[in-house]
Write an enzyme that holds these catalytic residues in place. Structure first.
Site, PDB file in Angstrom:
ATOM      1  N   CYS A 163      29.635  41.017  51.118  1.00 43.68           N
ATOM      2  CA  CYS A 163      28.322  40.386  50.950  1.00 43.68           C
ATOM      3  C   CYS A 163      28.149  39.167  51.860  1.00 43.68           C
ATOM      4  O   CYS A 163      29.107  38.452  52.138  1.00 43.68           O
ATOM      5  CB  CYS A 163      28.145  39.909  49.518  1.00 43.68           C
ATOM      6  SG  CYS A 163      28.386  41.205  48.324  1.00 43.68           S
ATOM      7  N   ARG A 219      29.643  42.400  58.617  1.00 47.68           N
ATOM      8  CA  ARG A 219      30.564  42.265  57.484  1.00 47.68           C
ATOM      9  C   ARG A 219      30.577  43.508  56.614  1.00 47.68           C
ATOM     10  O   ARG A 219      31.476  43.667  55.792  1.00 47.68           O
ATOM     11  CB  ARG A 219      30.156  41.059  56.623  1.00 47.68           C
ATOM     12  CG  ARG A 219      30.310  39.739  57.340  1.00 47.68           C
ATOM     13  CD  ARG A 219      29.600  38.644  56.579  1.00 47.68           C
ATOM     14  NE  ARG A 219      30.250  38.329  55.331  1.00 47.68           N
ATOM     15  CZ  ARG A 219      30.966  37.241  55.102  1.00 47.68           C
ATOM     16  NH1 ARG A 219      31.130  36.375  56.050  1.00 47.68           N
ATOM     17  NH2 ARG A 219      31.499  37.023  53.934  1.00 47.68           N
ATOM     18  N   TRP A 269      27.280  44.151  49.274  1.00 51.49           N
ATOM     19  CA  TRP A 269      28.296  45.215  49.293  1.00 51.49           C
ATOM     20  C   TRP A 269      28.632  45.450  47.824  1.00 51.49           C
ATOM     21  O   TRP A 269      29.208  44.582  47.174  1.00 51.49           O
ATOM     22  CB  TRP A 269      29.516  44.746  50.073  1.00 51.49           C
ATOM     23  CG  TRP A 269      30.537  45.789  50.340  1.00 51.49           C
ATOM     24  CD1 TRP A 269      30.529  46.736  51.327  1.00 51.49           C
ATOM     25  CD2 TRP A 269      31.773  45.990  49.622  1.00 51.49           C
ATOM     26  NE1 TRP A 269      31.654  47.502  51.260  1.00 51.49           N
ATOM     27  CE2 TRP A 269      32.429  47.076  50.235  1.00 51.49           C
ATOM     28  CE3 TRP A 269      32.372  45.365  48.524  1.00 51.49           C
ATOM     29  CZ2 TRP A 269      33.665  47.551  49.788  1.00 51.49           C
ATOM     30  CZ3 TRP A 269      33.600  45.826  48.082  1.00 51.49           C
ATOM     31  CH2 TRP A 269      34.227  46.913  48.709  1.00 51.49           C
ATOM     32  N   ASN A 275      27.608  35.763  46.235  1.00 52.42           N
ATOM     33  CA  ASN A 275      28.781  36.513  46.702  1.00 52.42           C
ATOM     34  C   ASN A 275      29.900  36.254  45.703  1.00 52.42           C
ATOM     35  O   ASN A 275      30.049  35.122  45.225  1.00 52.42           O
ATOM     36  CB  ASN A 275      29.257  36.001  48.062  1.00 52.42           C
ATOM     37  CG  ASN A 275      28.357  36.443  49.189  1.00 52.42           C
ATOM     38  OD1 ASN A 275      27.399  37.168  48.966  1.00 52.42           O
ATOM     39  ND2 ASN A 275      28.663  36.000  50.395  1.00 52.42           N
ATOM     40  N   GLY A 276      30.719  37.274  45.443  1.00 47.36           N
ATOM     41  CA  GLY A 276      31.834  37.107  44.519  1.00 47.36           C
ATOM     42  C   GLY A 276      31.635  37.988  43.295  1.00 47.36           C
ATOM     43  O   GLY A 276      30.735  38.832  43.256  1.00 47.36           O
ATOM     44  N   GLU A 309      49.025  51.709  62.135  1.00 42.99           N
ATOM     45  CA  GLU A 309      47.763  51.086  62.546  1.00 42.99           C
ATOM     46  C   GLU A 309      46.815  52.112  63.182  1.00 42.99           C
ATOM     47  O   GLU A 309      45.615  52.126  62.885  1.00 42.99           O
ATOM     48  CB  GLU A 309      48.067  49.922  63.506  1.00 42.99           C
ATOM     49  CG  GLU A 309      46.866  49.271  64.142  1.00 42.99           C
ATOM     50  CD  GLU A 309      45.818  48.752  63.141  1.00 42.99           C
ATOM     51  OE1 GLU A 309      46.083  48.689  61.939  1.00 42.99           O
ATOM     52  OE2 GLU A 309      44.710  48.432  63.608  1.00 42.99           O
ATOM     53  N   LYS A 326      43.094  53.207  61.851  1.00 45.29           N
ATOM     54  CA  LYS A 326      41.868  53.192  62.675  1.00 45.29           C
ATOM     55  C   LYS A 326      41.139  54.526  62.543  1.00 45.29           C
ATOM     56  O   LYS A 326      39.931  54.573  62.366  1.00 45.29           O
ATOM     57  CB  LYS A 326      42.183  52.959  64.163  1.00 45.29           C
ATOM     58  CG  LYS A 326      42.604  51.593  64.553  1.00 45.29           C
ATOM     59  CD  LYS A 326      41.523  50.552  64.546  1.00 45.29           C
ATOM     60  CE  LYS A 326      41.386  49.853  63.238  1.00 45.29           C
ATOM     61  NZ  LYS A 326      42.205  48.820  62.805  1.00 45.29           N
ATOM     62  N   GLU A 365      39.517  54.942  59.065  1.00 44.01           N
ATOM     63  CA  GLU A 365      38.391  54.043  58.800  1.00 44.01           C
ATOM     64  C   GLU A 365      37.077  54.526  59.375  1.00 44.01           C
ATOM     65  O   GLU A 365      36.047  54.409  58.733  1.00 44.01           O
ATOM     66  CB  GLU A 365      38.656  52.674  59.459  1.00 44.01           C
ATOM     67  CG  GLU A 365      39.652  51.814  58.777  1.00 44.01           C
ATOM     68  CD  GLU A 365      39.780  50.494  59.537  1.00 44.01           C
ATOM     69  OE1 GLU A 365      40.404  50.483  60.613  1.00 44.01           O
ATOM     70  OE2 GLU A 365      39.238  49.498  59.067  1.00 44.01           O
ATOM     71  N   HIS A 392      61.799  64.973  55.299  1.00 45.02           N
ATOM     72  CA  HIS A 392      62.195  64.757  53.899  1.00 45.02           C
ATOM     73  C   HIS A 392      61.068  65.099  52.934  1.00 45.02           C
ATOM     74  O   HIS A 392      61.084  64.634  51.798  1.00 45.02           O
ATOM     75  CB  HIS A 392      62.676  63.315  53.709  1.00 45.02           C
ATOM     76  CG  HIS A 392      63.910  63.015  54.504  1.00 45.02           C
ATOM     77  ND1 HIS A 392      65.141  63.566  54.225  1.00 45.02           N
ATOM     78  CD2 HIS A 392      64.099  62.256  55.612  1.00 45.02           C
ATOM     79  CE1 HIS A 392      66.029  63.152  55.112  1.00 45.02           C
ATOM     80  NE2 HIS A 392      65.414  62.349  55.963  1.00 45.02           N
ATOM     81  N   LYS A 448      33.990  43.788  56.556  1.00 45.49           N
ATOM     82  CA  LYS A 448      34.786  43.072  57.555  1.00 45.49           C
ATOM     83  C   LYS A 448      35.625  41.970  56.919  1.00 45.49           C
ATOM     84  O   LYS A 448      36.739  41.700  57.335  1.00 45.49           O
ATOM     85  CB  LYS A 448      33.827  42.458  58.582  1.00 45.49           C
ATOM     86  CG  LYS A 448      34.494  41.780  59.738  1.00 45.49           C
ATOM     87  CD  LYS A 448      35.092  42.807  60.664  1.00 45.49           C
ATOM     88  CE  LYS A 448      35.922  42.200  61.766  1.00 45.49           C
ATOM     89  NZ  LYS A 448      36.864  43.185  62.316  1.00 45.49           N
TER      90      LYS A 448
HETATM   91  C1  F6R Z   1      41.007  47.308  59.434  1.00 47.54           C
HETATM   92  C2  F6R Z   1      40.805  45.955  58.985  1.00 47.54           C
HETATM   93  C3  F6R Z   1      41.323  45.592  57.647  1.00 47.54           C
HETATM   94  C4  F6R Z   1      41.749  44.118  57.629  1.00 47.54           C
HETATM   95  C5  F6R Z   1      42.112  43.698  56.204  1.00 47.54           C
HETATM   96  C6  F6R Z   1      42.583  42.273  56.160  1.00 47.54           C
HETATM   97  O1  F6R Z   1      40.459  47.554  60.691  1.00 47.54           O
HETATM   98  O2  F6R Z   1      40.214  45.159  59.655  1.00 47.54           O
HETATM   99  O3  F6R Z   1      42.370  46.412  57.267  1.00 47.54           O
HETATM  100  O4  F6R Z   1      42.831  43.950  58.478  1.00 47.54           O
HETATM  101  O5  F6R Z   1      40.995  43.851  55.377  1.00 47.54           O
HETATM  102  O6  F6R Z   1      41.604  41.417  56.654  1.00 47.54           O
HETATM  103  P1  F6R Z   1      41.955  40.032  57.308  1.00 47.54           P
HETATM  104  O7  F6R Z   1      42.753  40.300  58.539  1.00 47.54           O
HETATM  105  O8  F6R Z   1      40.635  39.410  57.590  1.00 47.54           O
HETATM  106  O9  F6R Z   1      42.756  39.268  56.287  1.00 47.54           O
END
Ligand code: F6R
Length: 603
Positions: free
Chosen positions: A2, A27, A74, A100-101, A480, A484, A487, A503, A598
């Site tokens: 949010c 975000r 959100w 927010n929250g 990682e 990606k 996501e 395994h 984000k």
């Molecule tokens: C994936 C991504 C998330 C963040 C995670 C932690 O592309 O960006 O997995 O890495 O939500 O967020 P931060 O780094 O802001 O603590």
């Protein structure tokens, strides 16, 4: 997650709110709304599900005013509908609130204070605005009513409240959720993120938990929850590292992947000195030198960066490292070493799971460093030490340049710590040279977009699942790269330690299952190749991503050699581009994947 923006004063509030909400889009959100106390004195509330452009289309061009609040939501409590979108309005039509929250005791408060009120939404937020109206109706001032709400609610909140009977004021309150005041010329504003208001001002004031602010065009009065006045200076937010504009790119993610070589060079100029030493605060190095173990605490991509960073610290600074999920660590703290030192690796600096750990760590008076891309963020401010990633604003939800900046910044810190501890390996390490080679290698890869796009088509055009495999740091990169892909393309992807496949998980390999083998580690290259061959024998379609020194005939994608400790900075680039093209070819919104945010400000 949010976003909030609010403004009062000599401006066109509608314009400031819509600009701000557009700047907060990155975000992640599912609905948006604004309240403006319009120039003709009529309050105007407009909310829409989906993109900001839906909201913009519904806002009359003539709507302007000098007081307004806006929100991107959100969904946490209640579905993404117009009724649940913010701002929420009290039943008497007087108060408008964005939040927010999460208020964890909302239902109990509703039962106790508001049993006779008809609610228009399923949200916890509406309880707060109805409570304000109730307490004002009972004779309290608006400020006192908001203070009472702060005292009653449990959980996290960033509130901006407007009273339609007072178009000259906005009330603001914060606990755990991020919120900043923006100081303008003839106006003042509030935002959950400085980026929301950077087109209006670069002067900001941080807020602490359980603070209440009364904002007018020319005054900013901050108080603690018990009414004690608080003085606070403004600080300047530096916009020199780019303002997140898209330019000629179709998506921010592609732009951010392309920016990685520049970010490597920017980090070198920020931290590396001409004599090869690394410029890090001496108090930080002294504190880290005392530590008998480093505890990385992170989430998602930043967790994966922590895994790569841990290997560098162990080798170059000769210190044991443990890497932990923030969401697990805060509630199940393991037996700590005698002299622990905490490192929070976080792109946003606002992740609620990490904040929870910070609270625990602070209670024990243990030292904490936050390494973040937002140096003004909550976790940066509240830690003992903070370092910047210098990556510039990362707008795409899927993190790319922040990941490589995290690994590179940790490498710089590991070298500085190693030299401070007189570890020979660190003294011998020409990191500036190695990071320049990384930047060049990344450039070579981002210049091969067509080839990587072709591989993405061959591997991921129709598949429902996929695997990335590797050993050591290639395993960390596999985690990682798979994240990606998940996501943004919604392909079920797993990053796997190559040797573990046999395994159990190899049972999932069938004709055509895409498997990407990452091979940069000379020690385990042959083993990973054998694991890839085992997959091929069962019908799997393998794409080998291999460093030049380990290349064999038939390898599909060869990446330039760099110091093996820094290989994740290079081998991840094809992983990022494969995910980008898989998403693009499936017709998805690459920058705003479904369900994701984000900055994850709820636990
Ligand atoms: C994936 C991504 C998330 C963040 C995670 C932690 O592309 O960006 O997995 O890495 O939500 O967020 P931060 O780094 O802001 O603590």
């Amino acid at each position: 997650m949010c976003g909030i923006v609010g403004v009062v004063g000599n401006v066109n509030a509608t314009k400031v709110l819509l600009n701000g909400l557009n700047r907060l889009e990155y975000r992640g959100y599912d609905s948006a709304g604004i309240y403006v106390n319009s120039q003709d004195g009529k309050p105007c509330l407009i909310k829409r599900v989906g993109r900001i452009k839906n909201l913009e289309a519904a806002v009359p061009e003539t709507l302007s005013g000098t007081q307004g609040i806006g929100h991107t939501r959100w969904a946490t409590n209640g579905e993404p509908t117009v009724a649940n979108a913010h701002p929420h309005v009290s039943a008497d039509g007087r108060f408008y609130l964005v939040h927010n929250g999460v208020l964890t005791n909302a239902q109990a408060l509703r039962n106790e204070y508001l049993a006779d009120v008809d609610f228009a939404s399923d949200t916890d937020t509406e309880v707060a605005v109805q409570l304000v109206a109730r307490f004002v109706a009972e004779g309290q001032s608006v400020k006192e009513a908001l203070r009472k709400v702060m005292q009653l609610v449990e959980g996290s909140y960033a509130f901006a409240l407007a009273d339609k009977e007072d178009p000259n004021t906005i009330y603001v309150a914060k606990n755990k959720s991020p919120l900043l005041i923006a100081k303008g010329d003839g106006f003042n504003a509030v935002g959950s993120d400085a980026l929301a208001l950077l087109d209006q001002t670069n002067q900001f004031i941080e807020l602490h938990d359980e603070e209440l602010v009364v904002l007018t065009a020319n005054s900013i009065n901050i108080e603690s929850i018990d009414g004690t006045p608080r003085e606070r200076e403004t600080y300047t937010v530096d916009v020199s590292e780019g303002d997140g504009e898209l330019g000629a790119y179709p998506f921010h993610m592609l732009k951010e992947i392309d920016e990685q070589p520049v970010v490597m060079r920017r980090l070198l100029s920020a931290y590396a000195k001409a004599d090869g030493s690394i410029d890090m605060p001496s108090e930080l190095l002294d504190a880290m030198k005392q530590a008998d173990r480093l505890y990385f605490v992170a989430a998602g991509t930043s967790y994966h960066a922590s895994l790569a960073a841990a290997a560098i610290f162990e080798k170059m600074a000769q210190v044991p490292v443990s890497v932990n999920f923030a969401s697990e660590f805060g509630y199940h703290i393991p037996l700590l070493s005698k002299k622990p030192f905490f490192i929070f690796l976080t792109q946003s600096g606002e992740t609620a799971d990490i904040r929870q750990v910070l609270v625990q760590v602070k209670k024990r008076h243990l030292p904490v460093l936050t390494i973040t891309n937002v140096i003004t963020s909550t976790l940066a401010r509240e830690a003992d030490y903070a370092l910047s990633l210098h990556a510039g604003p990362e707008i795409a939800v899927a993190s790319t340049k922040a990941y490589t900046a995290q690994v590179a910044t940790c490498a710089l810190l590991a070298k500085a710590l190693g030299m401070h501890k007189q570890v020979a390996a660190a003294a011998d390490w020409n990191l500036a040279h190695d990071l320049s080679l990384v930047a060049t290698a990344q450039q070579t890869l981002v210049d091969q977009k067509e080839t990587i796009h072709k591989f993405a088509k061959e591997m991921f055009a129709t598949t429902r699942n996929a695997f990335y495999i590797g050993r050591g740091s290639d395993y960390f990169v596999s985690l990682e790269a798979a994240l990606k892909l998940k996501e943004i393309s919604y392909i079920q992807a797993e990053g796997f330690a190559a040797g573990e496949l046999k395994h159990g998980t190899i049972a999932l390999i069938e004709d055509g299952t895409p498997v990407v083998a990452v091979i940069s580690d000379p020690v385990t290259a042959d083993h990973t190749r054998s694991n890839a061959t085992e997959v091929e024998a069962r019908g799997g379609k393998v794409l080998h991503i291999v460093t030049a020194a380990l290349e064999q005939k038939g390898d599909e994608l060869v990446v330039p050699d760099v110091n093996p400790l820094l290989a994740p900075l290079v081998t991840i680039v094809p992983g990022q581009l494969l995910a980008y093209y898989a998403s693009l070819d499936r017709g998805y919104d690459v920058d705003r994947p479904r369900n994701l945010a984000k900055s994850v400000t709820v636990e």
